[in-house]
Design a protein around this motif. Structure first.
Motif, PDB file in Angstrom:
ATOM      1  N   UNK A  98       0.829  -1.196   0.000  1.00 60.37           N
ATOM      2  CA  UNK A  98       0.000   0.000   0.000  1.00 60.37           C
ATOM      3  C   UNK A  98       0.868   1.252   0.000  1.00 60.37           C
ATOM      4  N   UNK A  99       0.524   2.172  -0.879  1.00 65.29           N
ATOM      5  CA  UNK A  99       1.222   3.444  -0.927  1.00 65.29           C
ATOM      6  C   UNK A  99       2.459   3.446  -1.782  1.00 65.29           C
ATOM      7  N   UNK A 100       2.853   2.280  -2.348  1.00 71.60           N
ATOM      8  CA  UNK A 100       4.037   2.230  -3.194  1.00 71.60           C
ATOM      9  C   UNK A 100       3.651   1.638  -4.541  1.00 71.60           C
ATOM     10  N   UNK A 101       4.008   2.334  -5.611  1.00 69.41           N
ATOM     11  CA  UNK A 101       3.688   1.887  -6.956  1.00 69.41           C
ATOM     12  C   UNK A 101       4.823   0.989  -7.451  1.00 69.41           C
ATOM     13  N   UNK A 102       4.744  -0.313  -7.082  1.00 67.88           N
ATOM     14  CA  UNK A 102       5.813  -1.255  -7.379  1.00 67.88           C
ATOM     15  C   UNK A 102       5.245  -2.438  -8.144  1.00 67.88           C
ATOM     16  N   UNK A 103       5.927  -2.839  -9.216  1.00 70.30           N
ATOM     17  CA  UNK A 103       5.590  -4.045  -9.953  1.00 70.30           C
ATOM     18  C   UNK A 103       6.646  -5.113  -9.694  1.00 70.30           C
ATOM     19  N   UNK A 104       6.192  -6.298  -9.364  1.00 68.24           N
ATOM     20  CA  UNK A 104       7.091  -7.447  -9.239  1.00 68.24           C
ATOM     21  C   UNK A 104       6.898  -8.292 -10.490  1.00 68.24           C
ATOM     22  N   UNK A 105       7.979  -8.503 -11.219  1.00 69.62           N
ATOM     23  CA  UNK A 105       7.900  -9.207 -12.493  1.00 69.62           C
ATOM     24  C   UNK A 105       8.753 -10.469 -12.431  1.00 69.62           C
ATOM     25  N   UNK A 106       8.148 -11.590 -12.773  1.00 72.32           N
ATOM     26  CA  UNK A 106       8.858 -12.862 -12.848  1.00 72.32           C
ATOM     27  C   UNK A 106       8.990 -13.284 -14.303  1.00 72.32           C
ATOM     28  N   UNK A 107      10.175 -13.780 -14.672  1.00 68.95           N
ATOM     29  CA  UNK A 107      10.360 -14.338 -16.008  1.00 68.95           C
ATOM     30  C   UNK A 107      11.359 -15.482 -15.955  1.00 68.95           C
ATOM     31  N   UNK A 108      11.143 -16.462 -16.794  1.00 69.43           N
ATOM     32  CA  UNK A 108      12.132 -17.530 -16.972  1.00 69.43           C
ATOM     33  C   UNK A 108      12.441 -17.699 -18.460  1.00 69.43           C
ATOM     34  N   UNK A 109      12.302 -16.606 -19.206  1.00 71.68           N
ATOM     35  CA  UNK A 109      12.497 -16.652 -20.652  1.00 71.68           C
ATOM     36  C   UNK A 109      13.700 -15.831 -21.111  1.00 71.68           C
ATOM     37  N   UNK A 110      14.634 -15.587 -20.216  1.00 72.54           N
ATOM     38  CA  UNK A 110      15.859 -14.894 -20.603  1.00 72.54           C
ATOM     39  C   UNK A 110      16.752 -15.881 -21.343  1.00 72.54           C
ATOM     40  N   UNK A 111      17.134 -15.614 -22.581  1.00 74.52           N
ATOM     41  CA  UNK A 111      17.944 -16.572 -23.333  1.00 74.52           C
ATOM     42  C   UNK A 111      19.319 -16.780 -22.686  1.00 74.52           C
TER      43      UNK A 111
END
Length: 444
Positions: A29-42
């Motif tokens: 709450x109060x923080x504009x944060x995106x957590x992004x997960x990926x396993x497609x980095x070559x």
């Protein structure tokens, strides 16, 4: 506290998400944060030959105690033939021998304590261990490496032919009072002619240790097992009193003995013949490495991991967690009971001098005394599949912040120079169990 919560949630997501996932600011709450997960980095993999590495340093600069020296031979259908040669010297002890002219030398016995650390392949194999006299001096060698080799006479001076029993005590009848002594597990080998006479002459006539070692330069040790088997001696400094040559002689009707230490200088070299094996086909081949890569202890294969795509795609991202994941299958014709897979993996990079340096994640885990911080531990997914997961978070953060760090990592077995284990890993192109770089980023 909020940032710690975000990190913990992110790490949990790494193991639960199969697709790219984005979680918005509602988590914190109060923080504009995106957590992004990926396993497609070559990433790109290829099997490469290992560098030579230092095993033992002698003298004032000594920082090592080469304990485990392996002996034996493997004929692996996937990796070819691997065998070892051990080298050691022998010296007078702190008091030079005094032997009267009329004394007779009765026998000369070489003793080697056995180690339990390295037992690979068929532990019940019968080993024919042969000891050869060195014809090349190692007296001036200060640094011994995995590629250090020295000339020796091909006629053995002593032979042992039996099953290796590293857990069985040995009883030896010593001449003092005709007493039976119990020793830790070791191998004793009696020196044969004509080398016994040569040794006896040097023993009688050498004025000092330098004169003796100028004649008796040391020994090379090889084993020829009747099946695939690697066992080991314990040549640690702590067991120097048992790793010796004992001269038994009769003087004035009294049986005496004089013990001479071995291993002031010692080493083991590894010889690999990959010709005609699948591993040879994979050598330095990224196309082959897209499907399979080969990894081996001793002086065998490492795996080169190209992470240049990560640097290109994530230069403006904040890395929360990063992990490399590999799967090792049970391939048709691969006998994993004999050729056991690797227990733990390690990761390094080449520094500016070209030498391998462990990544920070591994070093931090070692300093913490934690095996789980870095990972790299063999996980049995099922009877036919093994998984390895290695944390690379700190190193990848360093890569983004330091242009001097290379775009490649080197995957090796932990304690590579001392283990015989090997493994075959799926590459990033496998359709079901690809090698992956998994990332969690926190992006404002």
């Amino acid at each position: 506290m909020k940032k710690i919560l975000v990190l913990l949630i992110g790490v949990t997501l790494l193991f639960s998400c199969g697709d790219d996932s984005v979680i918005g600011s509602e988590l914190v709450e109060g923080e504009n944060i995106n957590i992004v997960f990926t396993d497609e980095v070559p990433i790109k993999l290829q099997s490469v030959l290992a560098d030579t590495s230092t095993l033992f340093i002698v003298g004032e600069n000594s920082s090592t105690d080469l304990r485990t020296t392996s002996f034996g031979r493997l004929d692996d259908p996937f990796f070819g033939v691997s065998e070892t040669t051990i080298y050691t010297d022998v010296h007078f002890n702190s008091v030079n021998p005094t032997i009267a002219d009329g004394a007779t030398i009765d026998s000369i016995v070489l003793s080697f304590p056995l180690d339990t650390i390295i037992r690979y392949g068929n532990e019940d194999a019968r080993h024919r261990i042969e000891i050869y006299p060195l014809t090349e001096s190692i007296a001036d060698v200060e640094t011994f490496r995995t590629t250090s080799e020295f000339e020796y006479d091909l006629t053995p001076l002593a032979v042992y032919d039996d099953v290796i029993r590293p857990f069985d005590s040995v009883f030896v009848n010593q001449p003092e009072g005709d007493t039976l002594f119990r020793f830790i597990p070791l191998i004793r080998m009696q020196m044969q002619e004509p080398y016994l006479s040569e040794f006896a002459d040097a023993f009688r006539n050498a004025e000092d240790d330098d004169a003796f070692t100028n004649i008796i330069k040391g020994y090379a040790i090889k084993s020829f097992p009747d099946d695939n088997s690697i066992m080991s001696f314990n040549m640690s400094n702590a067991l120097a009193a048992l790793n010796d040559v004992t001269v038994y002689y009769t003087q004035n009707d009294t049986i005496r003995r004089y013990e001479m230490p071995m291993g002031v200088r010692r080493s083991v070299s590894y010889d690999h013949a990959f010709e005609g094996s699948p591993s040879e086909q994979a050598l330095n081949d990224q196309i082959f490495g897209d499907s399979l890569v080969f990894l081996q202890g001793m002086r065998g294969f490492n795996v080169d991991i190209d992470i240049s795509a990560f640097r290109e795609q994530f230069s403006d991202k904040n890395i929360s967690y990063a992990e490399l994941e590999f799967y090792a299958p049970s391939l048709m014709g691969d006998d994993l009971n004999t050729f056991a897979p690797i227990d733990r993996l390690s990761l390094a990079y080449r520094n500016e001098d070209g030498n391998l340096t462990s990544i920070n994640d591994f070093t931090i885990g070692q300093n913490l005394g934690s095996t789980t911080f870095f990972g790299g531990i063999k996980e049995n997914v099922d009877n036919n599949m093994i998984r390895y997961r290695l944390s690379v978070t700190h190193h990848l953060i360093n890569v983004l912040n330091d242009d001097s760090l290379p775009d490649n990592l080197i995957l090796t077995p932990l304690f590579k120079s001392f283990v015989a284990n090997r493994g075959i890993l799926y590459g990033p192109g496998n359709s079901e169990f690809p090698a992956k770089l998994k990332l969690i980023t926190i992006n404002p």
